[in-house]
Design a protein around this motif. Structure first.
Motif, short mmCIF file in Angstrom:
data_model
loop_
_atom_site.label_atom_id
_atom_site.label_comp_id
_atom_site.label_asym_id
_atom_site.label_seq_id
_atom_site.Cartn_x
_atom_site.Cartn_y
_atom_site.Cartn_z
N LEU A 1 -7.32 -1.76 -3.70
CA LEU A 1 -8.56 -1.19 -3.14
C LEU A 1 -8.25 -0.28 -1.96
O LEU A 1 -8.83 0.80 -1.83
N VAL B 1 -10.48 1.53 -7.96
CA VAL B 1 -11.79 0.94 -8.15
C VAL B 1 -11.63 -0.19 -9.17
O VAL B 1 -10.98 -0.01 -10.21
N GLU B 2 -12.19 -1.35 -8.85
CA GLU B 2 -12.15 -2.46 -9.82
C GLU B 2 -13.00 -2.08 -11.03
O GLU B 2 -14.14 -1.66 -10.89
N GLU B 3 -12.42 -2.25 -12.22
CA GLU B 3 -13.10 -1.82 -13.44
C GLU B 3 -13.51 -2.96 -14.35
O GLU B 3 -14.39 -2.80 -15.16
N ARG C 1 0.84 -1.21 0.00
CA ARG C 1 0.00 0.00 0.00
C ARG C 1 0.87 1.26 0.00
O ARG C 1 0.57 2.23 -0.70
N TYR D 1 -8.02 -2.21 -12.57
CA TYR D 1 -8.39 -1.21 -11.56
C TYR D 1 -8.00 0.15 -12.08
O TYR D 1 -7.05 0.28 -12.84
N ALA E 1 -5.26 -7.34 -4.88
CA ALA E 1 -6.60 -6.73 -4.90
C ALA E 1 -6.82 -5.89 -3.65
O ALA E 1 -7.28 -4.75 -3.73
N ARG E 2 -6.49 -6.44 -2.49
CA ARG E 2 -6.66 -5.70 -1.24
C ARG E 2 -5.81 -4.44 -1.22
O ARG E 2 -6.26 -3.38 -0.78
#
Length: 189
Positions: free
Chosen positions: A147, A152-154, A112, A173, A143-144
Motif C-alpha cells: 500500500l 491498490v488491494e484488488e 518499500r 494488489y 500489506a503495509r
C-alpha cells in the motif's frame, strides 16, 4: 542480451545474482521467519543453489521473462533480500512482483525501497502497463509495504496456494503505470 537493471535508489541496489550469492540467498529463503508467509517452506542450500542457477539462465534469456535479483545494501554491499519480477503470460504488458528480506533487515523500510526498485524496472525500463502482487492474509507487514508503494488491494484468491500441508488464500494488489508515474513524479510516455 541482458536488459539493464536499475542500479540504486536510496539505501539499496538491485543487481543480478551471481553463483557466489547462494549462501546469502539461503539466508533469506532458508529462514523459517522469512518464508513464514511465502508460498513455500524454507529451502535447503541445494534448492537455493538451483534458484540462483535458474536466475542466471533467466538473465540471459531472450526475450527475458523473469528478473530474479539480489537486494543489496548500497553502503555495505551485503545482500539482504531477493526481489523478483516475472512477466505474466496471462495479461498484456503485465508482470507479477515479489520480494523477501532477511529478518534482521526488517522494520527499516527496505521492503518499500525494494518494491520501488522493482516498479522502476517494470514501468521505467520495461514499459509495462500493470504490476500485481499477492500476499498471505496474515502477512500484514507486506500489506503495509504494498500500500505504501502505491498498490491498490484488488481482492482475494481463495485456496490459491498449497503450503505447509494446507490450502491458503492470497490477497492480491495491483498498480498501473499511470499510478506509479504520478507517485514517482515521472512524466508519462
Amino acid at each position: 542480451m541482458e536488459r539493464p537493471v536499475p542500479s540504486a535508489c536510496g539505501r539499496l541496489v538491485l543487481r543480478e545474482l551471481g553463483s557466489g550469492d547462494v549462501s546469502a540467498v539461503h539466508g533469506v529463503y532458508g529462514s523459517e521467519a522469512a518464508t513464514e508467509h511465502l508460498s513455500f517452506p524454507p529451502r535447503s542450500l541445494d534448492e537455493v543453489r538451483g534458484i540462483v542457477e535458474r536466475s542466471l539462465v533467466s538473465a540471459r534469456a531472450v526475450p527475458r521473462e523473469e528478473y530474479a535479483l539480489g537486494v543489496v545494501e548500497r553502503a555495505t554491499g551485503v545482500l539482504v533480500g531477493f526481489g523478483r519480477l516475472a512477466v505474466d503470460p496471462h495479461q498484456q504488458r503485465a508482470a507479477t512482483v515479489g520480494f523477501a528480506l532477511r529478518p534482521e533487515s526488517w522494520g527499516v523500510g527496505y521492503g518499500r525501497e525494494t518494491v520501488g526498485l522493482l516498479l522502476a524496472l517494470a514501468f521505467g525500463e520495461l514499459g509495462l502497463h500493470r504490476v500485481w502482487a499477492a500476499r498471505a492474509p496474515l502477512n500484514t507487514a507486506s500489506a503495509r509495504t504494498l500500500l505504501a508503494a502505491g498498490f491498490v488491494e484488488e481482492g482475494r484468491i481463495r485456496g490459491h496456494v498449497h503450503v505447509r500441508g494446507a490450502w491458503r488464500d492470497s490477497i492480491t494488489y495491483g498498480i498501473l503505470r499511470e499510478e506509479w508515474e504520478a507517485r514517482a513524479g515521472v512524466t508519462p510516455r
